[in-house]
Design an enzyme around this catalytic site. Structure first.
Site, short mmCIF file in Angstrom:
data_model
loop_
_atom_site.label_atom_id
_atom_site.label_comp_id
_atom_site.label_asym_id
_atom_site.label_seq_id
_atom_site.Cartn_x
_atom_site.Cartn_y
_atom_site.Cartn_z
CE LYS A 105 -4.45 0.95 0.31
NZ LYS A 105 -5.61 -0.20 -0.19
P1 NAD Z 1 -12.79 7.64 -2.58
O1 NAD Z 1 -11.76 8.66 -2.24
O2 NAD Z 1 -13.50 7.43 -4.01
O3 NAD Z 1 -14.24 7.94 -1.60
C1 NAD Z 1 -14.09 8.19 -0.20
C2 NAD Z 1 -15.46 8.56 0.09
O4 NAD Z 1 -15.64 8.75 1.61
C3 NAD Z 1 -15.75 9.92 -0.41
O5 NAD Z 1 -17.19 10.03 -0.51
C4 NAD Z 1 -15.70 10.86 0.94
O6 NAD Z 1 -16.34 12.23 0.80
C5 NAD Z 1 -15.97 10.03 2.15
N1 NAD Z 1 -15.22 10.65 3.19
C6 NAD Z 1 -14.00 10.76 3.51
N2 NAD Z 1 -13.94 11.02 4.94
C7 NAD Z 1 -15.13 10.79 5.35
C8 NAD Z 1 -15.68 10.74 6.65
N3 NAD Z 1 -14.73 11.17 7.79
N4 NAD Z 1 -16.76 10.45 7.02
C9 NAD Z 1 -17.68 9.98 6.18
N5 NAD Z 1 -17.16 9.98 4.62
C10 NAD Z 1 -16.01 10.08 4.43
O7 NAD Z 1 -12.39 6.34 -1.95
P2 NAD Z 1 -12.62 5.06 -2.23
O8 NAD Z 1 -11.89 4.27 -3.41
O9 NAD Z 1 -14.12 4.77 -2.53
O10 NAD Z 1 -12.43 4.14 -0.90
C11 NAD Z 1 -13.28 4.18 0.23
C12 NAD Z 1 -12.69 2.94 1.19
O11 NAD Z 1 -12.77 1.70 0.37
C13 NAD Z 1 -11.27 3.18 1.61
O12 NAD Z 1 -11.18 2.48 2.84
C14 NAD Z 1 -10.49 2.23 0.76
O13 NAD Z 1 -9.26 1.91 1.32
C15 NAD Z 1 -11.51 1.24 0.47
N6 NAD Z 1 -11.30 0.14 -0.84
C16 NAD Z 1 -11.27 0.84 -2.12
C17 NAD Z 1 -10.87 0.18 -3.35
C18 NAD Z 1 -10.92 0.76 -4.64
O14 NAD Z 1 -10.91 0.26 -5.54
N7 NAD Z 1 -11.23 1.93 -4.79
C19 NAD Z 1 -10.75 -1.20 -3.04
C20 NAD Z 1 -10.85 -1.92 -1.78
C21 NAD Z 1 -11.05 -1.12 -0.67
#
Ligand code: NAD
Length: 417
Positions: A105
């Site tokens: 990561k």
């Molecule tokens: P992203 O940046 O696209 O979206 C994050 C979202 O969370 C946004 O809507 C943001 O406004 C919101 N957010 C941020 N801080 C916040 C808070 N304090 N309270 C509530 N909402 C909040 O990110 P993503 O890619 O959707 O990732 C989200 C989660 O999923 C993370 O934990 C990431 O590690 C995990 N994840 C992502 C992927 C991927 O393919 N993108 C894969 C597996 C896991």
């Protein structure tokens, strides 16, 4: 994340699984320590002419089962312990779904919402150059995470390719399709969350149709999860982003909300619809059938777990539930489907993307989605069965499979020299 170290969560979970598996400390001691940690300083020329230096990290937790694999986060709260935890979760995620990767990561401490396109590109390119000695299609393959997306992956691919002197699409996944991205990758994590939510309901003898659902976080993972779960006939009653949440007990218009959020850098607080406003704390406590935390770590913790009313939690985010909260939820009978299984759809399709890049042979979206579902269905069934057999919760079940696979690989390879 003051006072809270998500890496402690990881170590506690490894210990618990290893104990049930009857391992000696020496069998799994190496899993508690990331193989390699790189800290970099990333100087960037800002739009006003000044130079700002951003802290960056890349951690390779394990390469025992294959190259390290895992996303890159651009967020102001990134720190070394968070990146270490995220890297370790990737090791176990890849193991539980049986894809040939270890875990890695990366992250840069910055607030992408306050950066211009030019500044963001500057960070992505210079950070890539700084970590270039340890990444590559055979060693460590980044992907999108919070604050990064397909466009950023394109810049990473281009920067790495410029350094190498030839095009290296397989250095990163989650790229735009026009430069080697996989069809279906952008939706894959949310699709996986939906598949897992449906499988969980089935395993509990229920139908997802008509169930009420709340989704915290409306980024890549949360918005696609909400859209696809709604398509299964469930009612999404609440969603939130960093600016707060919206609620309607009769169900929200998710398509309209996602279209609104996608139309520029929009926030939910500015969405005008038939909704009530709720906070990010309140969304977690709603009386719903399914809760999907899809934002950040540590959202469900000892402070609020007792008050959670959802019957099923499907972890779209990485590490949204602390160890203490897990125990409380377990006692309350809440079924928690862990991140390493529930959000594995993204890395599975990243794996498909990497395979396609290496072979220069591209698949259609139907093939991607069919193979994704097959892997996630099998992985879910294996986790559910082992959890039942051992009378443990689903998270421990997933770790029993994952830790066993990583330990087996470690033993087969041996400790060199
Ligand atoms: P992203 O940046 O696209 O979206 C994050 C979202 O969370 C946004 O809507 C943001 O406004 C919101 N957010 C941020 N801080 C916040 C808070 N304090 N309270 C509530 N909402 C909040 O990110 P993503 O890619 O959707 O990732 C989200 C989660 O999923 C993370 O934990 C990431 O590690 C995990 N994840 C992502 C992927 C991927 O393919 N993108 C894969 C597996 C896991």
């Amino acid at each position: 994340m003051s006072g809270y170290n998500p890496y402690d969560n990881v170590v506690a979970t490894i210990d618990r699984a290893a104990k049930i598996l009857g391992y000696e400390q020496s069998d799994y001691e190496s899993l508690k320590h990331p193989e390699r940690e790189l800290r970099v300083s990333v100087p960037v020329r800002m739009d006003d002419g000044s130079v700002k230096v951003f802290d960056g990290y890349r951690v390779q937790h394990s390469t025992v089962r294959g190259p390290a694999k895992g996303g890159i986060r651009f967020h102001h709260a990134v720190d070394n312990n968070e990146v270490k935890a995220l890297a370790a979760w990737m090791t176990f995620k890849c193991a539980v779904v049986g894809i040939p990767y270890g875990g890695g990561k990366g992250g840069v401490v910055c607030d992408p919402t306050k950066l211009s396109q030019n500044e963001k590109r500057g960070i992505a390119r210079r950070y890539t150059a700084m970590i270039a000695p340890i990444i590559g299609p055979e060693s460590d393959i980044p992907a999108p995470d919070v604050g990064t997306n397909a466009e950023v992956m394109g810049w990473i691919m281009d920067t790495y390719s410029m350094i190498k002197g030839h095009c290296v699409p397989g250095v990163v996944t989650g790229k735009p399709i026009a430069i080697g991205g996989a069809k279906g990758r952008a939706e894959a994590t949310g699709r996986g969350v939906m598949i897992t939510a449906v499988n969980t309901c089935k395993a509990l003898g229920k139908d997802i149709k008509g169930m009420s659902v709340a989704v915290q976080g409306m980024g890549n993972v949360g918005s696609i999860s909400a859209l696809l779960i709604e398509q299964q006939g469930a009612k999404i009653v609440a969603v939130s982003d960093v600016s707060g949440g919206v609620y309607n007990k009769n169900g929200l218009n998710i398509k309209e909300i996602v279209t609104f959020l996608d139309s520029g850098k929009k926030l939910l607080k500015d969405y005008q619809g038939d909704v009530e406003r709720i906070s990010n704390d309140e969304i977690l406590l709603l009386d719903v059938d399914i809760l999907v935390p899809a934002a950040l770590e540590n959202q469900i913790n000892a402070g609020n777990a007792e008050k959670i009313k959802a019957k099923i939690i499907v972890e779209g985010a990485n590490g949204p539930t602390t160890v203490e909260a897990d125990e409380i939820l377990d006692k309350k009978g809440v079924v928690v489907v862990p991140d390493i299984l529930a959000n594995a759809g993204g890395v599975v399709v990243s794996y498909f993307e990497w395979v396609q890049n290496i072979q220069s042979l591209y698949w259609d979206e139907e093939m991607v989605n069919t193979r994704l579902k097959a892997i996630l269905d099998d992985s879910f069934n294996a986790v559910w069965s082992i959890a039942k057999e051992n009378k443990v919760n689903t998270r421990t079940g997933a770790y029993l499979i994952a830790v066993q696979r990583v330990v087996e690989a470690t033993k087969l390879r041996g400790i060199w020299p």
